[in-house]
Design a protein around this motif. Structure first.
Motif, PDB file in Angstrom:
ATOM      1  N   PRO A   1      21.562  20.256  29.769  1.00  0.00           N
ATOM      2  CA  PRO A   1      21.510  18.799  30.013  1.00  0.00           C
ATOM      3  C   PRO A   1      20.959  18.494  31.404  1.00  0.00           C
ATOM      4  CG  PRO A   1      23.654  19.452  29.136  1.00  0.00           C
ATOM      5  CD  PRO A   1      22.935  20.720  29.485  1.00  0.00           C
ATOM      6  N   TRP A   2      20.171  17.461  31.502  1.00  0.00           N
ATOM      7  CA  TRP A   2      19.674  16.979  32.791  1.00  0.00           C
ATOM      8  C   TRP A   2      19.804  15.460  32.779  1.00  0.00           C
ATOM      9  CZ3 TRP A   2      19.201  19.213  37.212  1.00  0.00           C
ATOM     10  CH2 TRP A   2      18.476  18.613  38.251  1.00  0.00           C
ATOM     11  N   GLN A   3      21.014  15.014  33.048  1.00  0.00           N
ATOM     12  CA  GLN A   3      21.335  13.610  32.929  1.00  0.00           C
ATOM     13  C   GLN A   3      21.916  13.104  34.250  1.00  0.00           C
ATOM     14  OE1 GLN A   3      23.603  13.243  29.257  1.00  0.00           O
ATOM     15  NE2 GLN A   3      22.150  14.547  28.170  1.00  0.00           N
ATOM     16  N   THR A   4      22.622  12.011  34.216  1.00  0.00           N
ATOM     17  CA  THR A   4      23.085  11.378  35.461  1.00  0.00           C
ATOM     18  C   THR A   4      23.921  12.330  36.309  1.00  0.00           C
ATOM     19  OG1 THR A   4      23.085   9.222  34.361  1.00  0.00           O
ATOM     20  CG2 THR A   4      24.355   9.418  36.406  1.00  0.00           C
ATOM     21  N   LYS A   5      24.835  13.065  35.685  1.00  0.00           N
ATOM     22  CA  LYS A   5      25.715  13.976  36.421  1.00  0.00           C
ATOM     23  C   LYS A   5      24.907  15.021  37.183  1.00  0.00           C
ATOM     24  CE  LYS A   5      29.142  17.619  35.612  1.00  0.00           C
ATOM     25  NZ  LYS A   5      29.896  18.352  34.562  1.00  0.00           N
ATOM     26  N   GLU A   6      23.943  15.657  36.498  1.00  0.00           N
ATOM     27  CA  GLU A   6      23.158  16.723  37.111  1.00  0.00           C
ATOM     28  C   GLU A   6      22.210  16.181  38.186  1.00  0.00           C
ATOM     29  OE1 GLU A   6      24.886  17.968  33.415  1.00  0.00           O
ATOM     30  OE2 GLU A   6      23.475  16.293  33.777  1.00  0.00           O
ATOM     31  N   LYS A   7      21.602  15.020  37.912  1.00  0.00           N
ATOM     32  CA  LYS A   7      20.693  14.422  38.887  1.00  0.00           C
ATOM     33  C   LYS A   7      21.443  13.988  40.146  1.00  0.00           C
ATOM     34  CE  LYS A   7      17.564  12.779  35.266  1.00  0.00           C
ATOM     35  NZ  LYS A   7      17.034  11.594  34.550  1.00  0.00           N
ATOM     36  N   THR A   8      22.656  13.491  39.946  1.00  0.00           N
ATOM     37  CA  THR A   8      23.486  13.086  41.095  1.00  0.00           C
ATOM     38  C   THR A   8      23.851  14.292  41.945  1.00  0.00           C
ATOM     39  OG1 THR A   8      24.376  11.220  39.852  1.00  0.00           O
ATOM     40  CG2 THR A   8      25.627  11.951  41.782  1.00  0.00           C
ATOM     41  N   ALA A   9      24.165  15.418  41.278  1.00  0.00           N
ATOM     42  CA  ALA A   9      24.505  16.649  42.011  1.00  0.00           C
ATOM     43  C   ALA A   9      23.325  17.131  42.840  1.00  0.00           C
ATOM     44  CB  ALA A   9      24.947  17.732  41.029  1.00  0.00           C
ATOM     45  N   LEU A  10      22.122  17.035  42.287  1.00  0.00           N
ATOM     46  CA  LEU A  10      20.918  17.449  43.020  1.00  0.00           C
ATOM     47  C   LEU A  10      20.705  16.560  44.245  1.00  0.00           C
ATOM     48  CD1 LEU A  10      18.266  19.056  43.326  1.00  0.00           C
ATOM     49  CD2 LEU A  10      17.195  17.375  41.804  1.00  0.00           C
ATOM     50  N   ARG A  11      20.778  15.242  44.058  1.00  0.00           N
ATOM     51  CA  ARG A  11      20.556  14.319  45.181  1.00  0.00           C
ATOM     52  C   ARG A  11      21.610  14.501  46.267  1.00  0.00           C
ATOM     53  NH1 ARG A  11      18.975  10.647  41.028  1.00  0.00           N
ATOM     54  NH2 ARG A  11      21.115   9.863  40.875  1.00  0.00           N
ATOM     55  N   ALA A  12      22.860  14.688  45.853  1.00  0.00           N
ATOM     56  CA  ALA A  12      23.941  14.851  46.829  1.00  0.00           C
ATOM     57  C   ALA A  12      23.724  16.097  47.674  1.00  0.00           C
ATOM     58  CB  ALA A  12      25.294  14.924  46.111  1.00  0.00           C
ATOM     59  N   PHE A  13      23.313  17.195  47.030  1.00  0.00           N
ATOM     60  CA  PHE A  13      23.119  18.447  47.766  1.00  0.00           C
ATOM     61  C   PHE A  13      21.931  18.354  48.716  1.00  0.00           C
ATOM     62  CE2 PHE A  13      21.246  22.733  48.150  1.00  0.00           C
ATOM     63  CZ  PHE A  13      22.312  23.379  48.744  1.00  0.00           C
ATOM     64  N   THR A  14      20.804  17.860  48.228  1.00  0.00           N
ATOM     65  CA  THR A  14      19.603  17.794  49.082  1.00  0.00           C
ATOM     66  C   THR A  14      19.813  16.834  50.246  1.00  0.00           C
ATOM     67  OG1 THR A  14      18.655  16.188  47.530  1.00  0.00           O
ATOM     68  CG2 THR A  14      17.963  18.476  47.286  1.00  0.00           C
ATOM     69  N   ASN A  15      20.502  15.721  50.003  1.00  0.00           N
ATOM     70  CA  ASN A  15      20.777  14.778  51.100  1.00  0.00           C
ATOM     71  C   ASN A  15      21.713  15.401  52.131  1.00  0.00           C
ATOM     72  OD1 ASN A  15      19.182  12.718  50.103  1.00  0.00           O
ATOM     73  ND2 ASN A  15      20.837  11.796  48.908  1.00  0.00           N
ATOM     74  N   ALA A  16      22.715  16.164  51.659  1.00  0.00           N
ATOM     75  CA  ALA A  16      23.635  16.816  52.589  1.00  0.00           C
ATOM     76  C   ALA A  16      22.897  17.825  53.461  1.00  0.00           C
ATOM     77  CB  ALA A  16      24.756  17.504  51.816  1.00  0.00           C
ATOM     78  N   VAL A  17      21.986  18.591  52.851  1.00  0.00           N
ATOM     79  CA  VAL A  17      21.220  19.586  53.612  1.00  0.00           C
ATOM     80  C   VAL A  17      20.345  18.890  54.655  1.00  0.00           C
ATOM     81  CG1 VAL A  17      19.396  21.319  53.454  1.00  0.00           C
ATOM     82  CG2 VAL A  17      21.263  21.338  51.797  1.00  0.00           C
ATOM     83  N   LYS A  18      19.687  17.801  54.255  1.00  0.00           N
ATOM     84  CA  LYS A  18      18.835  17.063  55.196  1.00  0.00           C
ATOM     85  C   LYS A  18      19.634  16.541  56.388  1.00  0.00           C
ATOM     86  CE  LYS A  18      15.443  15.500  51.783  1.00  0.00           C
ATOM     87  NZ  LYS A  18      14.940  14.331  51.019  1.00  0.00           N
ATOM     88  N   ASN A  19      20.889  16.172  56.139  1.00  0.00           N
ATOM     89  CA  ASN A  19      21.740  15.624  57.203  1.00  0.00           C
ATOM     90  C   ASN A  19      22.599  16.688  57.879  1.00  0.00           C
ATOM     91  OD1 ASN A  19      20.941  12.874  56.863  1.00  0.00           O
ATOM     92  ND2 ASN A  19      22.173  12.802  54.996  1.00  0.00           N
ATOM     93  N   GLN A  20      22.263  17.958  57.620  1.00  0.00           N
ATOM     94  CA  GLN A  20      22.957  19.104  58.223  1.00  0.00           C
ATOM     95  C   GLN A  20      24.462  19.076  57.923  1.00  0.00           C
ATOM     96  OE1 GLN A  20      21.874  19.614  62.350  1.00  0.00           O
ATOM     97  NE2 GLN A  20      19.703  19.239  61.946  1.00  0.00           N
ATOM     98  N   LYS A  21      24.780  18.717  56.677  1.00  0.00           N
ATOM     99  CA  LYS A  21      26.179  18.707  56.233  1.00  0.00           C
ATOM    100  C   LYS A  21      26.296  19.564  54.970  1.00  0.00           C
ATOM    101  CE  LYS A  21      27.113  14.110  58.132  1.00  0.00           C
ATOM    102  NZ  LYS A  21      27.524  12.716  57.841  1.00  0.00           N
ATOM    103  N   TYR A  22      25.996  20.828  55.139  1.00  0.00           N
ATOM    104  CA  TYR A  22      25.988  21.753  54.004  1.00  0.00           C
ATOM    105  C   TYR A  22      27.389  21.866  53.392  1.00  0.00           C
ATOM    106  CZ  TYR A  22      25.405  26.017  51.303  1.00  0.00           C
ATOM    107  OH  TYR A  22      25.367  26.938  50.284  1.00  0.00           O
ATOM    108  N   ASP A  23      27.444  21.785  52.071  1.00  0.00           N
ATOM    109  CA  ASP A  23      28.714  21.840  51.346  1.00  0.00           C
ATOM    110  C   ASP A  23      28.609  22.951  50.316  1.00  0.00           C
ATOM    111  OD1 ASP A  23      30.848  21.470  49.564  1.00  0.00           O
ATOM    112  OD2 ASP A  23      30.951  19.332  49.998  1.00  0.00           O
ATOM    113  N   ILE A  24      29.397  24.023  50.481  1.00  0.00           N
ATOM    114  CA  ILE A  24      29.296  25.173  49.584  1.00  0.00           C
ATOM    115  C   ILE A  24      29.740  24.819  48.167  1.00  0.00           C
ATOM    116  CG2 ILE A  24      31.607  26.127  50.022  1.00  0.00           C
ATOM    117  CD1 ILE A  24      30.151  28.910  50.039  1.00  0.00           C
TER     118      ILE A  24
END
Length: 236
Positions: A160-183
C-alpha cells in the motif's frame, strides 16, 4: 507525437491494474513479471525521450535537429539507391550514415541511453556482480511496487502507498532536513520500503521514483543499524 504527462499516468494506471489482477489470481501465468518490467521500462524510456526532446535546452540546440533531419534524408536516399540497384551510391551513403552516427555519438555521448537501447532486465542482470542488489521503486495511485533485482532473480512486492505511508515519508524527510533524526520514524519507513535484504549484499543500487528521490535511504535502519553501515549505496 509529443510528450503528454497523461501518457505517464495511463501507464501507471495500467500497471496497477495488472498487479491487482495478478493478486486475485488472474493472468498470473500469462503476464510474466520480467516481461512486464521490460515493457514498462521501454515505454517509460520512450516517454522520457519525448519529454527530453521537447525541453527548452534541446530546443535551443539546432545541431541536434539538423542531425535528425540529415539521418532521415540519408536513409531516404539509401532506399532509392537500393531500389535502383546503384551499389556505388549505396556504399557512399552507408559511409555518410556511419560518419553522421560517429559525429552524433561524439557530440551527444549520452543520447543513445534514451533512444537506442531498449530495456531488458536480463541484460541488466548479466552486468551485476554476485553481491550487488538493485532496489527499484514504482509509485502507483495507491500502491508502491518494489523490485528486488540481483544477478539471478527478480522479485516483486506490491505494498500500500496511501495517506499513512506518504505521511511517514514526509515526516521522516522533514525531520532529517531539520536535523531532528528519529530512529522510530526510520524504522517505520524501512518496514514500508525495504524488502528483506540478503546478508551478503555488498552494494545496493537504489532506483527511486517520485517523492522517493528526496529520501536519504542511507539513514533507514535495519535491525538497529543504518543501511549505509550494512552496504555501499548508489543511486540511479
Amino acid at each position: 507525437s509529443k510528450f503528454n504527462k497523461t501518457d505517464n499516468e495511463y501507464l501507471r494506471t495500467i500497471i496497477q491494474g495488472v498487479f491487482r489482477m495478478k493478486s486475485k489470481g488472474f493472468g498470473r501465468y500469462h503476464i510474466d513479471d520480467n516481461n512486464l518490467l521490460n515493457r514498462t521500462e521501454r515505454i517509460r524510456n520512450l516517454l522520457a525521450w519525448k519529454r527530453f526532446n521537447q525541453n527548452r535546452y534541446i530546443n535551443s540546440l539546432p545541431t541536434l535537429d539538423s542531425l535528425k533531419l540529415r539521418k532521415l534524408e540519408l536513409r531516404s536516399l539509401l532506399v532509392n539507391a537500393k531500389t535502383n540497384g546503384d551499389i556505388k551510391r549505396q556504399d557512399s551513403l552507408y559511409e555518410l550514415i556511419n560518419s553522421t552516427k560517429r559525429f552524433t555519438k561524439e557530440t551527444y555521448p549520452n543520447l543513445n541511453l534514451l533512444t537506442d537501447k531498449p530495456f531488458a532486465v536480463e541484460t541488466l542482470q548479466s552486468t551485476l556482480k554476485p553481491n550487488t542488489l538493485i532496489l527499484k521503486y514504482l509509485i502507483l495511485d495507491e500502491d508502491i511496487v518494489i523490485y528486488t533485482i540481483n544477478s539471478n532473480t527478480v522479485s516483486i512486492e506490491v505494498k500500500p502507498w496511501q495517506t499513512k505511508e506518504k505521511t511517514a515519508l514526509r515526516a521522516f524527510t522533514n525531520a532529517v532536513k531539520n536535523q531532528k533524526y528519529d530512529i522510530a520514524q526510520a524504522d517505520q519507513l524501512a518496514n514500508i520500503l525495504l524488502p528483506e535484504l540478503p546478508l551478503d549484499s555488498e552494494h545496493i543500487i537504489i532506483n527511486p521514483d517520485g517523492e522517493l528521490y528526496g529520501l536519504p535511504f542511507e539513514l533507514l535502519t535495519v535491525e538497529g543499524r543504518y543501511l549505509i553501515e550494512l552496504s555501499k549505496l548508489s543511486y540511479t
